[in-house]
Write an enzyme that holds these catalytic residues in place. Structure first.
Site, short mmCIF file in Angstrom:
data_model
loop_
_atom_site.label_atom_id
_atom_site.label_comp_id
_atom_site.label_asym_id
_atom_site.label_seq_id
_atom_site.Cartn_x
_atom_site.Cartn_y
_atom_site.Cartn_z
N THR A 117 20.70 5.13 3.36
CA THR A 117 19.51 4.36 3.74
C THR A 117 18.28 4.73 2.91
O THR A 117 18.15 5.89 2.47
CB THR A 117 19.19 4.63 5.23
OG1 THR A 117 17.90 4.10 5.53
CG2 THR A 117 19.16 6.11 5.54
N TYR A 141 17.08 10.20 11.86
CA TYR A 141 18.02 9.21 11.32
C TYR A 141 18.17 9.40 9.80
O TYR A 141 19.28 9.54 9.29
CB TYR A 141 17.54 7.79 11.65
CG TYR A 141 18.29 6.74 10.88
CD1 TYR A 141 19.63 6.49 11.14
CD2 TYR A 141 17.67 6.01 9.86
CE1 TYR A 141 20.34 5.55 10.41
CE2 TYR A 141 18.37 5.07 9.12
CZ TYR A 141 19.70 4.84 9.40
OH TYR A 141 20.39 3.93 8.66
#
Ligand code: UDP
Length: 331
Positions: A117, A141
């Site tokens: 990501t 995350y």
């Protein structure tokens, strides 16, 4: 040869499965169905319901199906949730990925593709961000994904496994053939929220912040069509099979759109107005996050086919309509 797609019943994973089947690959999907949907898995793929950390199960799948590549999407993806419950994210995204890599190494699977990501970069500036930019995730995350990248790097140095980690920017849109799309309830992503609002599933939506240092004051993101993203994975698979070295590459289009530009695009696609309120900044949002995608283009030979905000939005809106009829058919 078979490709094992973890999280293949989820948003990006279900597109990947279609992409692979369309290319003539044999596919096994592993999914817990905690956020994914059985109906989202293409019928030609074999679905196994289970956990990526179940070594025996995964070992059996790899041996029984002659798996030569794992594309690993399974994981948790909600940034604020990761702030509230970091240990769950380190368990689900990092620990379980470690176990999956270990199983892959033990079973001799030579190729691993990992969904990473742009959140590994932290707050990016207005300039497109390259893979060698400073890594400073601002959420558990982002860190949970970065740690997985590092484990893959180290494992690939020590063992006979090569990997590609693709760092996704803002993935949006849906399969242009209407076979799958983003279906998770309670969506927070801009394009999905705007489409839901247009279709009356929400009374209004909000623009989170209008005082950012961007041309129109709203945040800018690099929205990439989910089908182009799936294509990048397929190219990464081809490249690994051809002997390509391990690689970490951004997946975005290298240009950004503001929140207001996205909303305008949804209005154009819908053909009518819907209520949009100007609100405060959402904590943790960076002003702009845009990819430099030179590496994906040169190393993977990736040429995006759907680099067009209006098309991304049109496909997202079409899927939202399909979802409405699916849900009403189910009562
Ligand atoms: N955004 C917004 N209203 C919404 C959802 C998102 O203004 O209802 C903004 C958000 O503040 C960010 C951009 O849209 O600047 C993209 O947000 P999204 O959650 O889609 O992706 P993120 O970049 O946070 O991963």
């Amino acid at each position: 040869m078979t490709v094992l797609v973890t999280g293949g019943a989820g948003y990006i994973g279900s597109h990947m499965v279609w992409e692979l089947l369309d290319a003539g690959e044999s596919v096994v999907v592993l999914d817990r169905l905690s956020t994914g949907f059985e109906w989202a898995v293409a019928p030609e793929a074999k679905l196994v319901v289970g956990d990526v950390a179940d070594k025996e199960l995964i070992g059996g799948i790899i041996r029984d199906n002659h798996v030569d590549a794992i594309i690993h999407f399974a994981g948790s993806v909600v940034v604020p949730e990761s702030v509230a419950d970091p240990l769950a994210y380190y368990e689900n995204n990092t620990s379980k990925t470690r176990t999956l890599i270990e199983t892959a190494v033990r079973e001799g699977v030579p190729h691993f593709i990992f969904s990473s990501t742009a959140a590994v970069y932290g707050g990016a500036g207005l300039e497109p961000v390259r893979e060698d930019a400073r890594l400073a995730p601002e959420s558990p995350y982002g860190l949970s994904k970065l740690m997985s990248e590092w484990m893959l790097r180290d494992a690939s140095l020590a063992h006979d496994i090569r990997y590609t980690a693709l760092r996704y920017f803002n993935v949006a849109g849906a399969d242009p053939k209407g076979r799958t799309g983003q279906s998770t309830p309670g969506a927070t992503h801009l394009i999905k929220v705007a489409c839901e609002t247009a279709l009356g599933k929400r009374p209004f939506m909000q623009v989170f912040g209008t005082d950012y240092p961007t041309p129109d004051g709203t945040c800018m993101r690099d929205y990439i069509h989910v089908s182009d993203l799936a294509a990048a994975h397929r190219l990464a698979l081809q490249r690994l099979r051809a002997g390509g070295r391990s690689l970490v590459a951004n997946c975005g289009y290298s240009h950004g759109y503001s929140v207001l530009e996205v909303i305008e695009s949804v209005r154009r696609a819908f053909g009518r107005d819907f209520e949009v309120k100007m609100g405060d900044r959402r904590p943790g949002d960076a002003a702009a996050v845009v990819a430099n995608s030179d590496l994906a283009r040169t190393e993977l030979g990736w040429t995006p086919q759907r680099d067009d905000l209006d098309q991304i939005v049109a496909d997202a809106l079409a899927w939202e309509r399909i979802l409405t009829s699916k849900n009403s058919a189910r009562g």
